[in-house]
Design a protein around this motif. Structure first.
Motif, PDB file in Angstrom:
ATOM      1  N   ASP A   1      63.048  23.595  47.557  1.00  0.00           N
ATOM      2  CA  ASP A   1      63.889  24.408  46.695  1.00  0.00           C
ATOM      3  C   ASP A   1      62.975  25.838  46.640  1.00  0.00           C
ATOM      4  O   ASP A   1      61.819  25.815  47.042  1.00  0.00           O
ATOM      5  N   SER A   2      63.687  26.713  46.349  1.00  0.00           N
ATOM      6  CA  SER A   2      62.924  27.961  46.229  1.00  0.00           C
ATOM      7  C   SER A   2      62.087  27.974  44.894  1.00  0.00           C
ATOM      8  O   SER A   2      62.480  27.136  43.945  1.00  0.00           O
ATOM      9  N   VAL A   3      61.074  28.789  45.010  1.00  0.00           N
ATOM     10  CA  VAL A   3      60.011  28.673  43.922  1.00  0.00           C
ATOM     11  C   VAL A   3      59.821  29.990  43.617  1.00  0.00           C
ATOM     12  O   VAL A   3      59.467  31.019  44.318  1.00  0.00           O
ATOM     13  N   THR A   4      59.166  30.394  42.363  1.00  0.00           N
ATOM     14  CA  THR A   4      58.732  31.699  41.866  1.00  0.00           C
ATOM     15  C   THR A   4      57.181  31.370  41.426  1.00  0.00           C
ATOM     16  O   THR A   4      56.861  30.526  40.663  1.00  0.00           O
ATOM     17  N   LEU A   5      56.287  32.254  41.769  1.00  0.00           N
ATOM     18  CA  LEU A   5      54.973  32.374  41.548  1.00  0.00           C
ATOM     19  C   LEU A   5      55.092  33.381  40.311  1.00  0.00           C
ATOM     20  O   LEU A   5      55.338  34.564  40.600  1.00  0.00           O
ATOM     21  N   LEU A   6      54.673  33.124  39.289  1.00  0.00           N
ATOM     22  CA  LEU A   6      54.512  34.140  37.997  1.00  0.00           C
ATOM     23  C   LEU A   6      53.022  34.527  37.846  1.00  0.00           C
ATOM     24  O   LEU A   6      52.207  33.485  37.542  1.00  0.00           O
ATOM     25  N   ILE A   7      52.726  35.679  37.988  1.00  0.00           N
ATOM     26  CA  ILE A   7      51.338  36.022  37.792  1.00  0.00           C
ATOM     27  C   ILE A   7      51.289  37.078  36.612  1.00  0.00           C
ATOM     28  O   ILE A   7      52.078  38.112  36.564  1.00  0.00           O
ATOM     29  N   ARG A   8      50.258  36.826  35.549  1.00  0.00           N
ATOM     30  CA  ARG A   8      50.191  37.843  34.407  1.00  0.00           C
ATOM     31  C   ARG A   8      48.954  38.518  34.798  1.00  0.00           C
ATOM     32  O   ARG A   8      47.690  37.848  34.876  1.00  0.00           O
ATOM     33  N   HIS A   9      48.628  39.754  34.726  1.00  0.00           N
ATOM     34  CA  HIS A   9      47.540  40.608  34.751  1.00  0.00           C
ATOM     35  C   HIS A   9      47.405  41.577  33.435  1.00  0.00           C
ATOM     36  O   HIS A   9      48.397  42.249  33.075  1.00  0.00           O
ATOM     37  N   HIS A  10      46.264  41.327  32.829  1.00  0.00           N
ATOM     38  CA  HIS A  10      46.070  42.190  31.815  1.00  0.00           C
ATOM     39  C   HIS A  10      45.186  43.325  32.413  1.00  0.00           C
ATOM     40  O   HIS A  10      43.918  43.058  32.843  1.00  0.00           O
ATOM     41  N   VAL A  11      45.538  44.372  32.290  1.00  0.00           N
ATOM     42  CA  VAL A  11      44.875  45.645  33.018  1.00  0.00           C
ATOM     43  C   VAL A  11      44.293  46.768  32.188  1.00  0.00           C
ATOM     44  O   VAL A  11      44.502  46.878  30.989  1.00  0.00           O
ATOM     45  N   GLN A  12      42.937  47.020  32.394  1.00  0.00           N
ATOM     46  CA  GLN A  12      42.446  47.773  31.454  1.00  0.00           C
ATOM     47  C   GLN A  12      43.012  49.235  31.741  1.00  0.00           C
ATOM     48  O   GLN A  12      43.465  49.689  32.567  1.00  0.00           O
ATOM     49  N   ALA A  13      42.957  49.798  30.342  1.00  0.00           N
ATOM     50  CA  ALA A  13      43.850  50.910  30.191  1.00  0.00           C
ATOM     51  C   ALA A  13      43.248  52.160  31.280  1.00  0.00           C
ATOM     52  O   ALA A  13      44.093  52.753  31.732  1.00  0.00           O
ATOM     53  N   ASP A  14      42.058  52.110  31.470  1.00  0.00           N
ATOM     54  CA  ASP A  14      41.508  53.473  32.401  1.00  0.00           C
ATOM     55  C   ASP A  14      42.052  52.876  33.862  1.00  0.00           C
ATOM     56  O   ASP A  14      41.521  53.736  34.712  1.00  0.00           O
ATOM     57  N   SER A  15      42.613  51.739  34.078  1.00  0.00           N
ATOM     58  CA  SER A  15      42.647  51.375  35.600  1.00  0.00           C
ATOM     59  C   SER A  15      44.219  51.489  36.082  1.00  0.00           C
ATOM     60  O   SER A  15      44.340  50.874  37.023  1.00  0.00           O
ATOM     61  N   VAL A  16      44.873  51.738  35.025  1.00  0.00           N
ATOM     62  CA  VAL A  16      46.433  51.465  35.343  1.00  0.00           C
ATOM     63  C   VAL A  16      46.877  52.276  36.601  1.00  0.00           C
ATOM     64  O   VAL A  16      47.610  51.811  37.381  1.00  0.00           O
ATOM     65  N   SER A  17      46.388  53.505  36.709  1.00  0.00           N
ATOM     66  CA  SER A  17      46.984  54.041  38.174  1.00  0.00           C
ATOM     67  C   SER A  17      46.563  53.419  39.319  1.00  0.00           C
ATOM     68  O   SER A  17      47.333  53.338  40.205  1.00  0.00           O
ATOM     69  N   ALA A  18      45.404  52.884  39.312  1.00  0.00           N
ATOM     70  CA  ALA A  18      44.745  52.132  40.609  1.00  0.00           C
ATOM     71  C   ALA A  18      45.413  51.061  40.902  1.00  0.00           C
ATOM     72  O   ALA A  18      45.761  50.655  41.852  1.00  0.00           O
ATOM     73  N   TYR A  19      45.707  50.295  39.521  1.00  0.00           N
ATOM     74  CA  TYR A  19      46.407  49.087  39.608  1.00  0.00           C
ATOM     75  C   TYR A  19      47.891  49.154  40.108  1.00  0.00           C
ATOM     76  O   TYR A  19      48.419  48.391  40.923  1.00  0.00           O
ATOM     77  N   GLU A  20      48.493  50.409  39.573  1.00  0.00           N
ATOM     78  CA  GLU A  20      50.030  50.633  40.188  1.00  0.00           C
ATOM     79  C   GLU A  20      50.041  50.866  41.677  1.00  0.00           C
ATOM     80  O   GLU A  20      50.921  50.183  42.358  1.00  0.00           O
ATOM     81  N   GLU A  21      48.899  51.724  42.136  1.00  0.00           N
ATOM     82  CA  GLU A  21      48.998  51.632  43.696  1.00  0.00           C
ATOM     83  C   GLU A  21      48.779  50.173  44.398  1.00  0.00           C
ATOM     84  O   GLU A  21      49.154  49.843  45.527  1.00  0.00           O
ATOM     85  N   TRP A  22      47.829  49.601  43.822  1.00  0.00           N
ATOM     86  CA  TRP A  22      47.630  48.201  44.275  1.00  0.00           C
ATOM     87  C   TRP A  22      48.940  47.119  44.443  1.00  0.00           C
ATOM     88  O   TRP A  22      49.190  46.516  45.334  1.00  0.00           O
ATOM     89  N   LEU A  23      49.679  47.409  43.226  1.00  0.00           N
ATOM     90  CA  LEU A  23      50.986  46.934  43.082  1.00  0.00           C
ATOM     91  C   LEU A  23      51.862  46.877  44.323  1.00  0.00           C
ATOM     92  O   LEU A  23      52.522  46.064  45.071  1.00  0.00           O
ATOM     93  N   LYS A  24      51.964  48.136  44.751  1.00  0.00           N
ATOM     94  CA  LYS A  24      52.584  48.666  45.971  1.00  0.00           C
ATOM     95  C   LYS A  24      52.099  47.978  47.207  1.00  0.00           C
ATOM     96  O   LYS A  24      52.708  47.560  47.968  1.00  0.00           O
ATOM     97  N   ASP A  25      50.789  48.091  47.411  1.00  0.00           N
ATOM     98  CA  ASP A  25      50.132  47.453  48.297  1.00  0.00           C
ATOM     99  C   ASP A  25      50.674  45.815  48.520  1.00  0.00           C
ATOM    100  O   ASP A  25      50.857  45.460  49.753  1.00  0.00           O
TER     101      ASP A  25
END
Length: 181
Positions: free
Chosen positions: A3-27
């Motif tokens: 069966d197909s399966v979904t992995l759900l991941i939740r990240h609480h990101v520090q406010a001063d790290s959002v732009s770096a995290y957004e770039e990481w998401l693309k990677d």
């Protein structure tokens, strides 16, 4: 399991790290796409202060998802993101219809069963009318007419695929306010 399966991941990101995290998401999304069985990634950005990012990774089966989870590429990417996270990563594996009715939030809410029934019925009923009509010309081709079970199987496959990959993800977002209150 197949069966197909979904992995759900939740990240609480520090406010001063959002732009770096957004770039990481693309990677991580780019790298994940290269793995066998990968069926897509969805990113749900925080909708309120203190809300987490939710990343939904879909794979065609548990074994291939495990291949992604255990991969050195993923471990390196997760290690790289750790300094930007305000809390430990939360993750869970979801399968089946119930996932459609569980919104990503800090405190998971569940839709009432009668609302799940109404939403599912309102999505499936039109498909049971339209899909057979649309497939009828293709199913009348002589070699295909020899198998009496083929029309039912083909119609079911198309309806389920549309429900899982096209309709329900969008439909539940559209009616989320009503569905979860």
């Amino acid at each position: 399991m197949s069966d197909s399966v979904t992995l759900l991941i939740r990240h609480h990101v520090q406010a001063d790290s959002v732009s770096a995290y957004e770039e990481w998401l693309k990677d991580i999304a780019r790298v994940g796409k290269t793995f066998p069985g990968h069926q897509g990634v969805s990113i749900i950005r925080p909708h309120a202060a203190g809300a987490p990012y939710s990343i939904l990774l879909r794979f065609d089966n548990h074994e291939r998802l495990k291949g992604w989870i255990d991969s050195s590429q993923r471990h390196e990417l997760v290690r790289r993101a750790e300094p930007w996270l305000a809390a430990v990563e939360e993750s869970e594996i979801e399968t089946g219809l119930e996932f459609w009715f569980t919104p990503p939030s800090v405190a998971p809410m569940r839709a009432r069963p009668y609302k799940q029934f109404l939403i599912t019925l309102s999505a499936i009923y039109p498909l049971t009318q339209i899909v057979p009509w649309l497939l009828q010309p293709a199913l009348q081709i002589e070699p295909l007419r020899r198998w009496s079970a083929l029309p039912g199987i083909a119609i079911a496959v198309v309806i389920v695929a549309l429900m899982v990959y096209v309709i329900m993800p969008r439909y539940t977002r559209l009616v989320a306010r009503w569905l979860f209150h």
